[in-house]
Design a protein around this motif. Structure first.
Motif, PDB file in Angstrom:
ATOM      1  N   VAL A   4       9.938   8.921   4.335  1.00 26.92           N
ATOM      2  CA  VAL A   4       9.894  10.418   5.077  1.00 26.92           C
ATOM      3  C   VAL A   4      10.507  11.270   4.599  1.00 26.92           C
ATOM      4  CG1 VAL A   4      10.128  11.468   7.322  1.00 26.92           C
ATOM      5  CG2 VAL A   4       9.830   9.172   7.921  1.00 26.92           C
ATOM      6  N   LEU A   5      11.070  10.894   3.374  1.00 29.80           N
ATOM      7  CA  LEU A   5      11.829  12.577   3.379  1.00 29.80           C
ATOM      8  C   LEU A   5      11.518  12.831   2.470  1.00 29.80           C
ATOM      9  CD1 LEU A   5      14.310  13.953   2.539  1.00 29.80           C
ATOM     10  CD2 LEU A   5      15.928  11.946   1.773  1.00 29.80           C
ATOM     11  N   LEU A   6      10.455  11.876   1.368  1.00 25.78           N
ATOM     12  CA  LEU A   6       9.554  11.939  -0.056  1.00 25.78           C
ATOM     13  C   LEU A   6       8.105  13.157   0.753  1.00 25.78           C
ATOM     14  CD1 LEU A   6       8.601  12.383  -2.512  1.00 25.78           C
ATOM     15  CD2 LEU A   6       7.349   9.799  -2.264  1.00 25.78           C
ATOM     16  N   LEU A  20      -5.900   6.149  -2.373  1.00 28.23           N
ATOM     17  CA  LEU A  20      -4.907   7.733  -1.851  1.00 28.23           C
ATOM     18  C   LEU A  20      -4.805   8.006  -4.039  1.00 28.23           C
ATOM     19  CD1 LEU A  20      -2.212   6.413  -0.690  1.00 28.23           C
ATOM     20  CD2 LEU A  20      -3.102   7.797   0.122  1.00 28.23           C
ATOM     21  N   VAL A  21      -4.672   7.550  -5.037  1.00 25.65           N
ATOM     22  CA  VAL A  21      -4.692   7.608  -6.312  1.00 25.65           C
ATOM     23  C   VAL A  21      -5.794   9.402  -6.858  1.00 25.65           C
ATOM     24  CG1 VAL A  21      -6.271   6.503  -7.795  1.00 25.65           C
ATOM     25  CG2 VAL A  21      -4.078   7.051  -9.212  1.00 25.65           C
ATOM     26  N   TYR A  22      -7.097   8.449  -6.033  1.00 27.42           N
ATOM     27  CA  TYR A  22      -8.070   9.953  -6.169  1.00 27.42           C
ATOM     28  C   TYR A  22      -7.809  11.327  -4.863  1.00 27.42           C
ATOM     29  CZ  TYR A  22     -12.714  12.416  -5.829  1.00 27.42           C
ATOM     30  OH  TYR A  22     -13.608  13.182  -5.139  1.00 27.42           O
ATOM     31  N   PHE A  23      -6.689  11.103  -3.776  1.00 27.63           N
ATOM     32  CA  PHE A  23      -6.526  12.397  -3.664  1.00 27.63           C
ATOM     33  C   PHE A  23      -5.672  13.230  -4.287  1.00 27.63           C
ATOM     34  CE2 PHE A  23      -9.266  10.365  -0.492  1.00 27.63           C
ATOM     35  CZ  PHE A  23     -10.021  11.566  -0.008  1.00 27.63           C
ATOM     36  N   GLU A  24      -4.298  11.586  -5.051  1.00 28.03           N
ATOM     37  CA  GLU A  24      -3.308  12.910  -5.512  1.00 28.03           C
ATOM     38  C   GLU A  24      -3.666  13.145  -6.646  1.00 28.03           C
ATOM     39  OE1 GLU A  24      -0.115   8.968  -3.735  1.00 28.03           O
ATOM     40  OE2 GLU A  24      -0.960   8.962  -5.539  1.00 28.03           O
ATOM     41  N   LEU A  42       0.428  -1.320   0.214  1.00 31.02           N
ATOM     42  CA  LEU A  42      -0.050  -0.401  -0.209  1.00 31.02           C
ATOM     43  C   LEU A  42       0.739   0.725   0.028  1.00 31.02           C
ATOM     44  CD1 LEU A  42      -3.454   0.576   2.747  1.00 31.02           C
ATOM     45  CD2 LEU A  42      -1.643   2.356   1.976  1.00 31.02           C
ATOM     46  N   ALA A  43       2.363   0.827   0.774  1.00 30.95           N
ATOM     47  CA  ALA A  43       2.678   2.365   1.102  1.00 30.95           C
ATOM     48  C   ALA A  43       3.895   2.336  -0.315  1.00 30.95           C
ATOM     49  CB  ALA A  43       3.865   1.996   2.260  1.00 30.95           C
ATOM     50  N   PHE A  44       3.757   1.474  -0.617  1.00 29.33           N
ATOM     51  CA  PHE A  44       4.643   1.815  -2.345  1.00 29.33           C
ATOM     52  C   PHE A  44       3.798   2.307  -3.166  1.00 29.33           C
ATOM     53  CE2 PHE A  44       6.145  -0.402  -6.314  1.00 29.33           C
ATOM     54  CZ  PHE A  44       7.465   0.661  -6.569  1.00 29.33           C
ATOM     55  N   PHE A  45       2.694   1.955  -3.627  1.00 26.83           N
ATOM     56  CA  PHE A  45       1.830   2.209  -4.722  1.00 26.83           C
ATOM     57  C   PHE A  45       1.414   3.159  -3.916  1.00 26.83           C
ATOM     58  CE2 PHE A  45       2.295  -2.347  -6.331  1.00 26.83           C
ATOM     59  CZ  PHE A  45       2.687  -2.419  -7.002  1.00 26.83           C
ATOM     60  N   GLY A  46       1.171   4.206  -2.700  1.00 29.76           N
ATOM     61  CA  GLY A  46       1.144   5.443  -3.048  1.00 29.76           C
ATOM     62  C   GLY A  46       2.133   6.067  -3.505  1.00 29.76           C
ATOM     63  N   VAL A  47       2.803   5.802  -3.865  1.00 29.21           N
ATOM     64  CA  VAL A  47       4.191   6.580  -4.753  1.00 29.21           C
ATOM     65  C   VAL A  47       4.264   6.284  -6.547  1.00 29.21           C
ATOM     66  CG1 VAL A  47       6.828   7.416  -4.127  1.00 29.21           C
ATOM     67  CG2 VAL A  47       5.263   7.136  -2.555  1.00 29.21           C
ATOM     68  N   GLY A  97      -1.203  12.272   0.523  1.00 24.52           N
ATOM     69  CA  GLY A  97      -0.864  10.781   0.054  1.00 24.52           C
ATOM     70  C   GLY A  97       0.469  10.347  -0.069  1.00 24.52           C
ATOM     71  N   PHE A  98       1.673  10.772  -0.068  1.00 24.79           N
ATOM     72  CA  PHE A  98       2.609  10.698   0.707  1.00 24.79           C
ATOM     73  C   PHE A  98       2.710  10.434   2.470  1.00 24.79           C
ATOM     74  CE2 PHE A  98       4.617  12.974  -2.711  1.00 24.79           C
ATOM     75  CZ  PHE A  98       4.511  11.946  -3.916  1.00 24.79           C
ATOM     76  N   TRP A  99       2.671  10.933   3.112  1.00 26.46           N
ATOM     77  CA  TRP A  99       2.380  10.710   4.694  1.00 26.46           C
ATOM     78  C   TRP A  99       1.327   9.884   4.792  1.00 26.46           C
ATOM     79  CZ3 TRP A  99       5.768  12.074   7.678  1.00 26.46           C
ATOM     80  CH2 TRP A  99       6.902  13.356   7.422  1.00 26.46           C
ATOM     81  N   VAL A 100       0.317   9.712   4.458  1.00 25.14           N
ATOM     82  CA  VAL A 100      -0.358   7.888   4.545  1.00 25.14           C
ATOM     83  C   VAL A 100       0.519   6.976   3.992  1.00 25.14           C
ATOM     84  CG1 VAL A 100      -2.432   6.671   3.694  1.00 25.14           C
ATOM     85  CG2 VAL A 100      -2.553   9.155   4.354  1.00 25.14           C
ATOM     86  N   SER A 101       1.277   7.301   2.381  1.00 22.81           N
ATOM     87  CA  SER A 101       2.388   5.737   2.665  1.00 22.81           C
ATOM     88  C   SER A 101       3.054   5.710   4.032  1.00 22.81           C
ATOM     89  CB  SER A 101       2.935   5.984   0.928  1.00 22.81           C
ATOM     90  OG  SER A 101       1.732   6.017  -0.178  1.00 22.81           O
ATOM     91  N   THR A 102       3.361   6.643   4.776  1.00 22.25           N
ATOM     92  CA  THR A 102       4.380   7.004   5.041  1.00 22.25           C
ATOM     93  C   THR A 102       4.227   6.400   6.862  1.00 22.25           C
ATOM     94  OG1 THR A 102       5.522   8.774   4.576  1.00 22.25           O
ATOM     95  CG2 THR A 102       6.702   7.334   6.411  1.00 22.25           C
ATOM     96  N   ALA A 103       2.857   6.682   6.701  1.00 29.28           N
ATOM     97  CA  ALA A 103       2.031   5.969   8.169  1.00 29.28           C
ATOM     98  C   ALA A 103       2.013   4.188   7.504  1.00 29.28           C
ATOM     99  CB  ALA A 103       0.759   6.684   8.194  1.00 29.28           C
TER     100      ALA A 103
END
Length: 596
Positions: free
Chosen positions: A135-137, A228-232, A67-72, A240-246
């Motif tokens: 986190v850096l992203l 995630l893709v909808y909000f991005e 989920l985190a990876f594909f969020g990016v 979206g990136f912070w959700v992926s991080t979490a």
């Protein structure tokens, strides 16, 4: 075992050392009575480690990490065009190179896992790198790139990005690539390690685990490809990136929770010298003529000389390599085993296994060229189609959810009934055929899209839902190709390089992405001359993306013909079935080795 060859089993000192390969006889330690099972630090009941409990923790980890990876990954091509201002071809190429790097890093993770760190430690370290990259992203997009807030939604333009912001962005996404790619093969193999292959019931569970593993991967990506893709797509990139991080942090925590319950396998040492020793020893004895009565060197006992690995029975293929295991008078008279002159039968067969696997693996690379189009050109194609459904605007990348659904349905059916059905090689061949059909469907969709572009308009009136067939076909092909690959390479790879076997599936995706990038460059070099914009210009309405899809379909047809030949030639690995993996006391001793 070939009846024409005599396996000479040489007893070894059992008091010192840990690994016979590359050591003196006195420094070897082979347990000739039983294949001992180990846990981390103290004796525990074997029944308290491994099994479906720890395996489900690893499956949860896989779903959350994916989920985190594909969020990016799923919307990266749009981030590059909308936020960083790259053109279509450059963005598609950059995504292909980045995705290729993700899966190429799987080879690094597999090597460290098999050789030095073990599956558990390798997966933990790479997941930590994955979290740091996310986190850096998130910070780089929040502070430097998405300015003003909400830009990059396809309407509001972002401010020119600074070199510092771009530098941090690329450092971040390649840390993500390194972390996610490095932990994937270790996690898959570590999950399979939780089941005792000598137990018939658990052996079936081990086969089912790979279906669950791919199922968890797609459940995780389904959330990214829909929510995630909808909000991005609306410009909420940082959220979206912070959700992926979490999600990645929760994945790491869930992984560490099972530390005391996992079944562990000790690394078997660097496989590169082992394989090299076979070729060097065979070359040194190249003038030797093999005879039916030639004595082949093997150690005594149920274990091979490779730490934690089963013996592999002798085969007649690549007989020139058997010379590496022929015991000559010079070898008999020496008190030291020179591994660069004399190798065990299992070591020779390990090298043969690698040689047999490579042609099959190479034939899967072209399929990965098909697979990578979903994250690049399929999204770009969708962006210039009709995205409105009533008052709702559909994110182009969200259509990939149909790919995931087409994977989950057959996987769920297989998990409920668990039919073995077709062999892994047959399933991979079917995956190639369906992948070819997906490219034909994409080409036809593009032809229809171009027919419906109003003069002076950027987008076609053809609905983005026309892309559903190509996504569904890619998803159906994945079930056959990638699940088949995971099972095939994990089953056929020798025990000492199990993670390497799992990484081959991901490495084929990597090379497929690089191949796709090279193909795009070559096509544009050939077709974009003079006033001709080429097949894949920045404005797809002026190009011929359909011809590019049909070209890939043609390459798959050629690849399929080669694959059929290689699959017919392939012979399965033959393990020594005389071993027992259950110790007499039924307990686990100190160390970090599990039953193999």
């Amino acid at each position: 075992m070939d009846s024409g060859n005599v396996i000479k089993e040489i007893p070894l000192n059992e008091k010192e050392g840990t690994n016979c390969v590359g050591a003196t006889i006195e420094n070897c330690n082979i347990n000739n009575k039983e294949n001992t099972i180990y846990a981390q630090s103290k004796k525990v009941d074997k029944k308290s480690v491994g099994g479906w409990g720890p395996a489900f923790l690893l499956l949860a980890n896989q779903g959350l990490a994916t989920l985190a990876f594909f969020g990016v990954a799923v919307n990266l091509v749009l981030f590059l065009t909308r936020v960083l201002g790259q053109d279509t071809a450059s963005a598609a190429n950059n995504v292909s190179k980045w995705t290729g790097t993700v899966y190429l890093c799987s080879l690094i993770g597999a090597f460290l896992s098999d050789s030095y760190w073990g599956r558990y430690m390798t997966s933990a370290i790479f997941q930590l790198i994955f979290v740091l990259g996310l986190v850096l992203l998130s910070l780089s997009s929040w502070i430097f790139l998405v300015k003003p807030s909400g830009c990059g939604d396809g309407k509001k333009s972002c401010m020119p990005t600074s070199s510092v912001g771009i530098g941090l962005f690329y450092l971040a996404i390649y840390l993500v690539a390194f972390g996610y790619g490095g932990h994937q093969p270790s996690l898959a193999t570590f999950g399979a390690d939780q089941f005792d292959e000598k137990n018939p019931k658990q052996k079936k569970s081990k086969a089912v685990f790979f279906c669950y593993f791919y199922f968890a991967l797609n459940v995780g990506s389904l959330f990214s490809n829909t929510i995630l893709v909808y909000f991005e797509d609306l410009g909420m990139w940082t959220m979206g990136f912070w959700v992926s991080t979490a999600s990645a942090v929760i994945a790491l925590v869930s992984y560490l929770m099972g530390t005391k319950c996992y079944r562990y396998v000790k690394p078997s040492g660097n496989p590169l010298p082992r394989v090299a020793q076979v070729f060097v020893a065979a070359a040194r004895k190249r003038k030797l003529k093999l005879s039916d009565g030639a004595e082949l060197y093997e150690v005594e006992g149920s274990e091979s000389a490779i730490k934690g690995s089963r013996k592999i029975l002798h085969t007649d293929e690549f007989k020139c390599l058997d010379k590496a295991a022929v015991v000559e008078e010079e070898d008999q008279n020496s008190s030291i085993v020179n591994p660069w002159r004399l190798c065990t039968v299992t070591q020779v067969e390990e090298a043969k296994c690698v040689i047999r696997l490579l042609p099959i693996w190479l034939c899967t690379i072209i399929y990965s060229v098909v697979f990578t189009q979903m994250a690049s050109l399929f999204v770009e194609q969708g962006e210039v189609m009709k995205l409105e459904f009533g008052n709702f605007r559909i994110p182009a990348a969200s259509i990939s959810s149909f790919d995931i659904c087409s994977i989950l349905v057959p996987l769920a059916g297989r998990l409920s009934s668990n039919p073995k059905g077709l062999t892994e090689l047959q399933r991979m061949g079917i995956g190639l055929v369906i992948g070819m059909l997906a490219m034909i469907a994409a080409g036809i969709t593009e032809l229809e899209r171009l027919k419906r572009v109003p003069p002076g308009k950027d987008s076609s009136t053809l609905s983005v839902f026309w892309q559903i067939p190509q996504y569904v076909l890619v998803g159906a092909s994945e079930v056959f190709m990638y699940v088949g690959q995971l099972e095939f390479f994990s089953e056929q790879a020798p025990d000492g390089i199990k993670s390497f076997g799992s990484s081959l599936c991901m490495a084929s995706i990597s090379l497929g992405n690089y191949g796709s990038s090279m193909l795009v460059i070559m096509v544009m070099e050939i077709t974009a001359k003079g006033d001709n914009p080429g097949w894949i210009p920045e404005d797809l309405n002026n190009g011929h993306l359909d011809r590019f899809y049909f070209l890939i379909a043609g390459l798959v047809v050629i690849d399929f013909a080669i694959y059929v030949y290689c699959a017919k030639w392939y012979k399965s690995t033959d393990w020594d079935g005389s071993q027992s993996v259950v110790p007499k006391d039924g307990q686990v001793e100190d160390g970090a080795v599990a039953d193999v």
